[in-house]
Design a protein around this motif. Sequence first.
Motif, PDB file in Angstrom:
ATOM      1  N   PRO A  73       0.803  -1.219   0.000  1.00 13.13           N
ATOM      2  CA  PRO A  73       0.000   0.000   0.000  1.00 13.13           C
ATOM      3  C   PRO A  73       0.844   1.282   0.000  1.00 13.13           C
ATOM      4  N   ILE A  76       5.586   1.156  -4.535  1.00 11.45           N
ATOM      5  CA  ILE A  76       5.715   0.229  -5.651  1.00 11.45           C
ATOM      6  C   ILE A  76       7.144   0.354  -6.151  1.00 11.45           C
TER       7      ILE A  76
ATOM      8  N   PRO B   9       4.359   5.433 -10.293  1.00  9.90           N
ATOM      9  CA  PRO B   9       3.416   5.176  -9.200  1.00  9.90           C
ATOM     10  C   PRO B   9       2.476   6.367  -9.020  1.00  9.90           C
ATOM     11  N   ARG B  11      -1.150   7.750  -6.695  1.00  3.45           N
ATOM     12  CA  ARG B  11      -1.972   7.435  -5.532  1.00  3.45           C
ATOM     13  C   ARG B  11      -3.425   7.828  -5.799  1.00  3.45           C
ATOM     14  N   LEU B  97      -2.026   2.698  -3.892  1.00  4.81           N
ATOM     15  CA  LEU B  97      -1.075   2.987  -4.969  1.00  4.81           C
ATOM     16  C   LEU B  97      -1.342   2.103  -6.180  1.00  4.81           C
ATOM     17  N   ILE B  98      -1.320   2.703  -7.330  1.00  4.79           N
ATOM     18  CA  ILE B  98      -1.353   1.927  -8.572  1.00  4.79           C
ATOM     19  C   ILE B  98      -0.309   2.512  -9.525  1.00  4.79           C
TER      20      ILE B  98
END
Lengths: 348, 284, 338
Positions: A73, A76, B9, B11, B97-98
């Motif tokens: 979370p 990355i 990244p 958010r 996060l992605i």
Amino acid sequence: MRPYIFNKSNLSAYLKQLDTVFEVWIPVTENGITTFNLFNKQNDIDLGKIPRTSVKSFFLPQHELLMEYSASPDSIQLDECLPSKKRIIFGVKPCEGRAVKLNSQLLVPETKYQKQDLYFKANQQNTILIAYGCNQPGVGCFCRSTGGDPFGKTGLDAIVTDLGDRLLLETTGTEISNQLIPKNDLNEEATESDLTAAEQIKKNACKVLDERSEIKVSKENIHTVFDLEIWKETAMRCLNCGICTYLCPTCSCFDMMDYFEDGKGSQSRCWDSCMFSLFTQHSLGHNPRPSKKERVRQRFLHKLRYYPEHHNGEISCVGCGRCVLHCPVNIDIREIADRLSLNGGERG
Amino acid sequence: MANPYQKYPVRINSVYNETEDKRLKTFGLSFVNSEDSDYFFSQSFQPGQYALVWIPGYGEIPLGIASAPTEHNKLVFTVNKTGKVTSKLHTLTEGMLIGLRGPLGNGYPWEKLKGKNIFLIGGGCAFSTLRSSIKYLLSPENRQDYNDIWIVHGARTPGMLLYKDNFKEWRKRDDVKVHITVDSTSLATGEYHVGNVPFVLKQELPTVDENSVAIVCGPPMMIKYSIDPLKEKGFLPENVLFSLENKMKCGIGHCGRCSIGKTCICTEGPVFSMAEVNEMPDDY
Amino acid sequence: MWQKSCDVWFVTTLLAADNMKEITQAIREKAKLLLEENKVKGVLGFTPGTLPMARRPILATTLEQAERLCWDEFCLMNLANFIPPRGQERIAVVAKGCDWRNLIVHDLEGRIDLENEIEVLGISCKGMLDTEKINQSANGAERVVGVICNGDEVQIKLVDGKELILEKDRLIRQACRECRQPTPDSSIILNNSINDSDKQKSIVSEHAFDSSDFLKNIDLLQSTFKECLMCFACRDACPLCYCDSCFVDTEKSHWLSHSSTLEGLLDFHFLRAHHIAGRCTSCGTCESACPMNIPVRELVKKLNHDVEETTGYIPGITKDMKPPKSIFKPSYHEHKNR
């Protein structure tokens, strides 16, 4: 630089010389299927046959890792997995060198506005190709019809011509090809008569292939080409399996997927095929190419029409004949190319 | 050269349920690293472009960017729940996060559109790039470059209309004409038309000349039946712009699946004029 | 011109097809008759291809096409795979024993209406040849210029002008050796029926998969399937893999990734084997289609054997019983003990 010459019996000695510097792969026949295997003392090199799978696997592997990552979370972390292993593939067919070039035009374009595939690029930089010229073109071969040559040097670092009892090794002048020069007692330059003999072999091979006509890119209106009767005929028997696309040295379509477990994951890609319905299936259910007819048409038009339109008229087929030889229902690209280049000769 | 598969990244800042069937959610995203943000916006990001949104372990999907370059450092996407990745995306909440790659493809040709009347016509999730376009057009620095602006937005029911807050704002302005329509409703308030988008086009649009451009985004049926009314009103084929969608994986023209004939949608598109689409073979 | 060179190949292959002239002639005549009398929309059969051993499936709808139909030892594909599902116009199909067995399974499963929509032109079959074996003897598929079958011998012409003579019996496909019904039960049989009364019992050749704990033998699985390309030709050539939406082709419920790791390969082969267990007629088309020479059929053979032992059902031969998998009850396992 003059080509080198050594006795056929010294081939494994030469391969051993290469093996001290690089990883060496050679064609080996197992269970009747010829594929490229790592060179070692146990396996026998099987030159001359068309390996069942093409050298594409070394440049665009069937399964290739793109990224490894850890994800939580809060963060990355991505690592790109660029290949770095130097290797030599010995005994490829000259047409496969051309296939690498054709794929490279698509995946590693030189223009500023297009993105380069760094994985293919790295594989290209790390892979040295030594071809074994085709003294005797096979029944499915048609490289001369596609702009290739049974002794062509495109995309290769060196090429070997079989003079019967001896092998003639010619480097192509690429940066790394200096390192392929035979060393010690194998280092012997070819004589004028060797070169004449090689010339004759090349001429004979070309003569056979030149009886098979050139494939022309159809200039017919695309809407007309789309409605040709040939697509329906071909689709009737096409199984829509992936043999032609997977054995093809120039087919380069792929799928991408993710794998993730316990905070660590990877993104990889694998070969995909325009023959599969899932290739274009939208998630809402619509499929732009819903039946075999559209998919078969896409494969042939991509090779014989769309690719040439983007790349100065060069077709995306090198005439290795794998799809011709191994299609279970005998869909023959030569026949389709012929009917396409008959420019309006066949209409639905 | 940078690896085209590298992702930034990002958010999730906000998640908003757009529609009553809960299948469309709008996500607000922000960059974790400011240098990624600078890079993204320095790539001359244009309304109409898309990005590949990545969920670790699930994969990537192409999504039209719903925010405008003028909303600096802010990214908005509206996501329809259809497949594996979008279903997962719908379960994500604020703070998560992605990853993201982009901007990709070509936006609408804004330079060429300067001085023209612009008609933005859309329905459903595909309206997202039109939101980006409207925000861009109505921003103080750009508004004077363009002539009349019309917006037509349609949905099945009032509960399915998108970007309600934005529309409230846009309706207050006198430099933009807004038409909203629903296929059916139990209570007609006069706030919107009742009827489908093609019907509203026929009824409300003025007759136009070659200085008017329509940008049409929506479900295939809406697009299909909007073509005739637009032609009747006088739009030229090269002045009707579509944003095409196809299955995409790589986003850089390599994986081979999104092409229509010789045209690669992910790099040469997704924006094409009706004239260009008519030239394409029937493979979509 | 390619057309020209293609025609050259067509002629060579027609010559090769010559040894079964009588059957070829019978097929052509029957096909023309059926088309002329308008009894069928088309005749599904084989026609020579562009390579010596290539035979193409074709739906001949004109007299001209019917004149190009042929029959010989290389009609490897199973024509039941090319029949459209029920509700279409009547067609005729040239069927050897294994095509017939698949038609029976299709009919039992309700995919086709064998009685009303299909005219079967039966052929009593002595077995098809394994082209892969011929290619290996010739040292590569690309070296075979011509193949002529003379009685018990197969004469192979090579690209370098040399000739090979091979014993025909040794070239017959493994699946054909194990064939349990080479002659269809159809009312029309176009050639002299060969005697196959002793074929009815199960002839299962030995294979490593027969051992009950073969699943634990990772080396065996690895060496058998490692060359698999996941091209799905086995599935696509199989007449019984006719699902509209195959588990391979569903993305939402991702049963399978297309990646060719050993796990992925085994997932595919085991899932498919279970889908056709108790239905597979052992026609061997999957093996003929496989570009990597993988014994795909062996896996199913074992499962089929179990189904036969438990229920007495032989796919394609049993006609008075619904396929066990479509009417499966837990009580089936008692059948064996009765």
